[in-house]
Design a protein around this motif. Structure first.
Motif, PDB file in Angstrom:
ATOM      1  N   PHE A  50     -43.377 -25.166  31.487  1.00  0.00           N
ATOM      2  CA  PHE A  50     -43.346 -25.755  30.153  1.00  0.00           C
ATOM      3  C   PHE A  50     -43.320 -24.664  29.094  1.00  0.00           C
ATOM      4  N   TYR A  51     -42.425 -24.847  28.099  1.00  0.00           N
ATOM      5  CA  TYR A  51     -42.319 -23.893  27.008  1.00  0.00           C
ATOM      6  C   TYR A  51     -42.240 -24.660  25.699  1.00  0.00           C
TER       7      TYR A  51
ATOM      8  N   ASN B  58     -29.941 -17.266  29.213  1.00  0.00           N
ATOM      9  CA  ASN B  58     -28.797 -16.897  28.383  1.00  0.00           C
ATOM     10  C   ASN B  58     -28.654 -17.708  27.098  1.00  0.00           C
ATOM     11  N   VAL B  59     -29.308 -18.850  27.026  1.00  0.00           N
ATOM     12  CA  VAL B  59     -29.127 -19.723  25.868  1.00  0.00           C
ATOM     13  C   VAL B  59     -30.407 -19.864  25.044  1.00  0.00           C
ATOM     14  N   VAL B  60     -31.541 -20.019  25.696  1.00  0.00           N
ATOM     15  CA  VAL B  60     -32.799 -20.198  24.969  1.00  0.00           C
ATOM     16  C   VAL B  60     -33.235 -18.868  24.351  1.00  0.00           C
TER      17      VAL B  60
ATOM     18  N   GLN C 249     -22.714 -24.147  29.733  1.00  0.00           N
ATOM     19  CA  GLN C 249     -22.767 -24.515  28.325  1.00  0.00           C
ATOM     20  C   GLN C 249     -22.776 -26.030  28.136  1.00  0.00           C
ATOM     21  N   THR C 250     -22.328 -26.769  29.135  1.00  0.00           N
ATOM     22  CA  THR C 250     -22.307 -28.226  29.030  1.00  0.00           C
ATOM     23  C   THR C 250     -23.704 -28.776  28.819  1.00  0.00           C
ATOM     24  N   LEU C 251     -24.714 -28.087  29.318  1.00  0.00           N
ATOM     25  CA  LEU C 251     -26.081 -28.555  29.166  1.00  0.00           C
ATOM     26  C   LEU C 251     -26.495 -28.647  27.697  1.00  0.00           C
ATOM     27  N   ARG C 252     -25.867 -27.840  26.846  1.00  0.00           N
ATOM     28  CA  ARG C 252     -26.258 -27.810  25.438  1.00  0.00           C
ATOM     29  C   ARG C 252     -26.058 -29.174  24.776  1.00  0.00           C
TER      30      ARG C 252
END
Length: 361
Positions: free
Chosen positions: A179-180, A148-150, A262-265
């Protein structure tokens, strides 16, 4: 017949009434007239007695809300002979009678304890709670963030495959790693819960030795293996939930739960987590027989004195002088491998060739 002044609480008003109390031992009862002119007769057999710091108290049988409070010591001594099972004052009674200063002191102490629990105890409990959660929680949260974010369109498939091949040549103690490489000039890399590692093109372009890349991957894998992201999320959520529940804000609780991904951002690891990841990263380097100086080279590449900006990597992975000193000491003490790892050099060379080629838009 003995008599004295007493205070009468009728259970209807908080204001006591001053009454003239009479004790009739022959009839074994107490008699008094309230302000309303009502004559009360309380049989001693129906009374419950209690000694408090404010005086001797008697409650009347079925009407437990009605109460007499007596302060006359002579009269109290006489009454206590009739109530051998008088209850002594408890801690609550003593506290109520202690006065304003004591009440303020206890209140301030309680607030201080709550604050200390919020700052120290609650985060510790939140971190320990992560240990009982299955690894599937990490994978689920990492996948949701990734989906949803990347920006999937920014992923470079060739560089991602080359980086995966490089990492596959290492023993990283985790079978769920993916890995990306993102086509982004930002100097950054981060790990998601569950095993996904995102590396920006910008940070790869700053590396000149494969040892630095091993140091970077080892550091990020350490964050995953030690579940640092989950622990930080748990710490942050526990604080928000504590405040929301304390304020009886149900909507706030739901908002916190909804926004936790979203906290991970903006997640920034603590110094303790960074130190642990550095230590574990160096251990993985040693396990793979890669020179520990690679971590020093990584820090030097990231913190280039010629630039006046702070790389995104160092904003989410706070850099301290002690971390760099730790890496330098570890590199000095570590036994340097006899030679270069030709396999890793070759795989790193493939990554550099792709970086030198045209960037995918």
């Amino acid at each position: 017949m003995q008599s004295c002044e007493a205070l009468f609480f009728d259970g209807k008003s908080a204001r006591p009434q001053a009454v003239q109390l009479q004790l009739d031992l022959q009839l074994s009862r107490l008699t008094f007239i309230s302000l309303e002119g009502v004559e009360h007769h309380w049989p001693l057999s129906l009374l419950k007695s209690r000694l408090t710091p404010m005086g001797f108290e008697l409650r009347y049988g079925e009407y437990r809300a009605e109460l007499l409070r007596i302060s006359d010591e002579t009269f109290v001594d006489l009454l206590r002979q009739q109530f051998p099972k008088t209850m002594s004052p408890g801690w609550y009674d003593r506290f109520i009678a202690a006065g304003l200063k004591t009440h303020l002191l206890v209140g301030v102490s309680a607030l201080l304890l709550i604050a200390l629990a919020y700052i120290y105890t609650l985060p510790w409990i939140a971190e320990k709670a992560v240990l009982i959660l299955p690894a599937s929680y990490d994978i689920s949260i990492g996948e949701e963030y990734f989906d949803n974010v990347v920006d999937q369109r920014s992923i470079d498939p060739k560089l991602s495959k080359a980086l995966t091949n490089f990492a596959s040549a290492l023993e990283l103690e985790n079978e769920n790693l993916r890995f990306y490489v993102i086509n982004d000039k930002t100097v950054n890399a981060f790990a998601l819960p569950g095993g996904i590692i995102i590396v920006h093109r910008g940070i790869l372009e700053k590396m000149e030795q494969y040892e630095a890349l091993v140091a970077l991957l080892g550091h990020e894998v350490a964050h995953i293996n030690q579940r640092h992201s989950m622990k930080m999320l748990s710490r942050n959520l526990s604080g928000y939930l504590f405040v929301s529940i304390a304020l009886n804000d149900v909507n706030g609780v739901m908002a916190v739960l909804a926004d936790n991904i979203q906290t991970l951002r903006s997640l920034s690891y603590s110094r303790a987590y960074e130190a642990e990841a550095d230590s574990e990263g160096l251990r993985l380097m040693e396990k793979n027989e890669v020179a520990a100086i690679g971590m020093v080279k990584l820090f030097e590449a990231l913190k280039d004195e010629k630039t006046n900006f702070i790389p995104a990597f160092l904003r989410t992975h706070p850099m301290t002088e002690s971390r760099k000193n730790f890496a330098e000491k570890a590199a000095y003490k570590a036994e340097t491998p006899a030679g270069k790892d030709l396999r890793l050099m070759q795989l790193f060379g493939q990554i550099q060739l792709l970086l030198d080629g045209p960037q995918k838009q």
